[in-house]
Design an enzyme around this catalytic site. Structure first.
Site, mmCIF file in Angstrom:
data_model
loop_
_atom_site.group_PDB
_atom_site.id
_atom_site.type_symbol
_atom_site.label_atom_id
_atom_site.label_comp_id
_atom_site.label_asym_id
_atom_site.label_seq_id
_atom_site.Cartn_x
_atom_site.Cartn_y
_atom_site.Cartn_z
ATOM 1 N N LYS A 140 0.866 -1.308 -0.174
ATOM 2 C CA LYS A 140 -0.157 0.059 0.090
ATOM 3 C C LYS A 140 0.739 1.313 0.075
ATOM 4 C CE LYS A 140 0.748 1.075 4.431
ATOM 5 N NZ LYS A 140 1.758 2.095 4.751
ATOM 6 N N VAL A 172 11.087 -4.642 3.208
ATOM 7 C CA VAL A 172 11.075 -4.626 4.454
ATOM 8 C C VAL A 172 11.036 -3.512 5.317
ATOM 9 C CG1 VAL A 172 12.141 -5.861 6.478
ATOM 10 C CG2 VAL A 172 11.661 -7.237 4.241
ATOM 11 N N GLY A 191 7.566 0.975 4.989
ATOM 12 C CA GLY A 191 6.207 1.896 5.165
ATOM 13 C C GLY A 191 5.247 1.544 4.187
ATOM 14 N N MET A 192 5.276 0.291 3.328
ATOM 15 C CA MET A 192 4.403 -0.222 2.492
ATOM 16 C C MET A 192 3.546 -1.405 2.931
ATOM 17 S SD MET A 192 6.565 0.324 -1.277
ATOM 18 C CE MET A 192 4.969 0.647 -1.860
ATOM 19 N N ALA A 228 0.848 -7.294 5.063
ATOM 20 C CA ALA A 228 0.455 -8.072 3.901
ATOM 21 C C ALA A 228 0.816 -9.670 4.219
ATOM 22 C CB ALA A 228 1.258 -7.741 2.721
ATOM 23 N N ASP A 236 -2.490 -1.773 10.386
ATOM 24 C CA ASP A 236 -2.728 -1.689 8.842
ATOM 25 C C ASP A 236 -2.992 -3.096 8.100
ATOM 26 O OD1 ASP A 236 -1.636 0.795 8.865
ATOM 27 O OD2 ASP A 236 0.343 0.473 8.144
HETATM 28 O O1 C5P Z 1 -0.751 -1.398 14.727
HETATM 29 P P1 C5P Z 1 0.770 -1.645 14.500
HETATM 30 O O2 C5P Z 1 1.216 -2.900 15.515
HETATM 31 O O3 C5P Z 1 1.074 -1.948 13.211
HETATM 32 O O4 C5P Z 1 1.473 -0.242 14.894
HETATM 33 C C1 C5P Z 1 3.209 -0.313 15.328
HETATM 34 C C2 C5P Z 1 3.393 0.847 16.040
HETATM 35 O O5 C5P Z 1 3.121 2.036 15.234
HETATM 36 C C3 C5P Z 1 2.596 1.030 17.326
HETATM 37 O O6 C5P Z 1 3.233 0.232 18.410
HETATM 38 C C4 C5P Z 1 2.674 2.525 17.507
HETATM 39 O O7 C5P Z 1 3.941 2.837 18.185
HETATM 40 C C5 C5P Z 1 2.712 3.105 16.003
HETATM 41 N N1 C5P Z 1 1.293 3.529 15.662
HETATM 42 C C6 C5P Z 1 0.732 4.486 16.351
HETATM 43 N N2 C5P Z 1 -0.623 5.007 15.954
HETATM 44 C C7 C5P Z 1 -1.071 4.481 14.933
HETATM 45 C C8 C5P Z 1 -0.667 3.218 14.441
HETATM 46 C C9 C5P Z 1 0.618 2.629 14.691
HETATM 47 O O8 C5P Z 1 1.217 5.425 17.338
HETATM 48 N N3 C5P Z 1 -2.397 4.790 14.606
#
Ligand code: C5P
Length: 297
Positions: free
Chosen positions: A10, A96, A99-100, A105, A137
């Site tokens: 993405k 890896v 940011g995608m 995925a 995501d």
């Molecule tokens: O949700 P995910 O585990 O992918 O998020 C990774 C990290 O990115 C979280 O631990 C947080 O530090 C940050 N994050 C955030 N706010 C979001 C999504 C991610 O602060 N809405």
């Protein structure tokens, strides 16, 4: 018997970030577009849970139970009382820590593949719930297309897109940690009032019309200053893409992959060639979107 699922990467055409919440996450208005760069996850019955990975970035992928593909298989198995005895193989083409949503995925892909292999009969809503538990995501990786994500980014509304957008992606020489980029966002925001994140009406309109010029005028990423602060060399990559004629340049999500919107496939090829020649990035790829989400092959 094995099942293979293909899952797209993405790009965030808008990433509006609110203030840090009590749980450490940030409220977002996150406009996702799925693009045609794919990982494939293959699940095969095995004696015990095992992960392998192949592809240019494979050495950076964790092969233990921290991998989102493993966590997806474990989560579905636990809900259904199934032994998670499978071999998960990831054919990795998405960068890896780029940011995608490459890790997301793989989580969505493993979930859909295990669901098909085990014939669990889980509803789409239950699969989306598991995705949301795995990461902010991951639900979007399952649904694909284009969507607005609110909350942590996991609460999705599908968006109509009236055309195909052509992109160039420049991969950097190292990754960036998403939590580190959000922490840097908080540091840069200290002492400032952060507005509620809202989706841009102009941006949603540009997507609906399939209008690349209008989309270029509307794209934004509130994490970009934080990504540039941690990875200043990205400014050189963005400048090279701009000089090569990209309609818009931005950091993809938390970076460090940079994204360049172009008018058509020919201009994408030209911008890709110029970025490659600029020596400001590791590799360059072109991809168009929107494309479908996780799909059983
Ligand atoms: O949700 P995910 O585990 O992918 O998020 C990774 C990290 O990115 C979280 O631990 C947080 O530090 C940050 N994050 C955030 N706010 C979001 C999504 C991610 O602060 N809405």
């Amino acid at each position: 018997m094995s099942v293979t699922v293909r899952v797209p990467a993405k790009v965030n055409v808008q990433l509006a970030v609110g203030a840090a919440r009590a749980d450490g996450f940030h409220d977002l208005a996150n406009v996702f577009l799925a693009v045609g760069l794919y990982d494939e996850v293959t699940v095969t019955p095995a004696d015990e849970l095992r992960i392998t990975c192949a592809g240019p970035d494979a050495a950076q992928v964790p092969l233990d139970r921290t991998n989102l593909a493993a966590r997806a298989a474990l989560a579905l198995a636990a809900r259904r009382g199934i032994e998670p005895a499978v071999h998960l193989h990831i054919a990795k083409d998405i960068p890896v820590a780029g940011g995608m949503a490459g890790g997301s995925a793989d989580g969505a892909g493993a979930l859909l593949a295990c669901d098909a292999l085990w014939n669990t009969g889980a509803s789409r809503a239950e699969l989306l719930d598991i995705c949301a538990e795995l990461g902010s995501d991951v639900p979007f990786s399952l649904v694909g297309g284009a969507a607005l994500g609110v909350g942590r980014g996991e609460r999705l509304t599908g968006l109509d897109v009236g055309g195909t957008f052509h992109w160039v992606f420049a991969m950097a020489g190292r990754g960036l940690s998403t939590p580190a980029v959000f922490r840097e966002f908080d540091r840069l925001a200290e002492g400032r009032a952060i507005p509620e994140p809202v989706a841009s009406a102009d941006l949603l309109d540009a997507l609906a019309k399939g209008d690349a010029d209008a989309l270029a005028a509307a794209v934004s990423n509130d994490l970009q200053p934080a990504a540039l602060s941690l990875f200043p060399e990205l400014a050189g990559t963005l400048a090279a893409g701009r000089a090569a004629g990209a309609l818009a340049t931005l950091v993809s999500g938390s970076g460090p992959t940079t994204a360049f919107l172009t008018r058509d496939a020919d201009s994408a090829a030209k911008v890709a060639e110029a970025l490659h020649a600029s020596g400001t990035c590791r590799t360059v790829r072109t991809a168009a979107g929107p494309v479908a989400g996780a799909t059983v092959l």
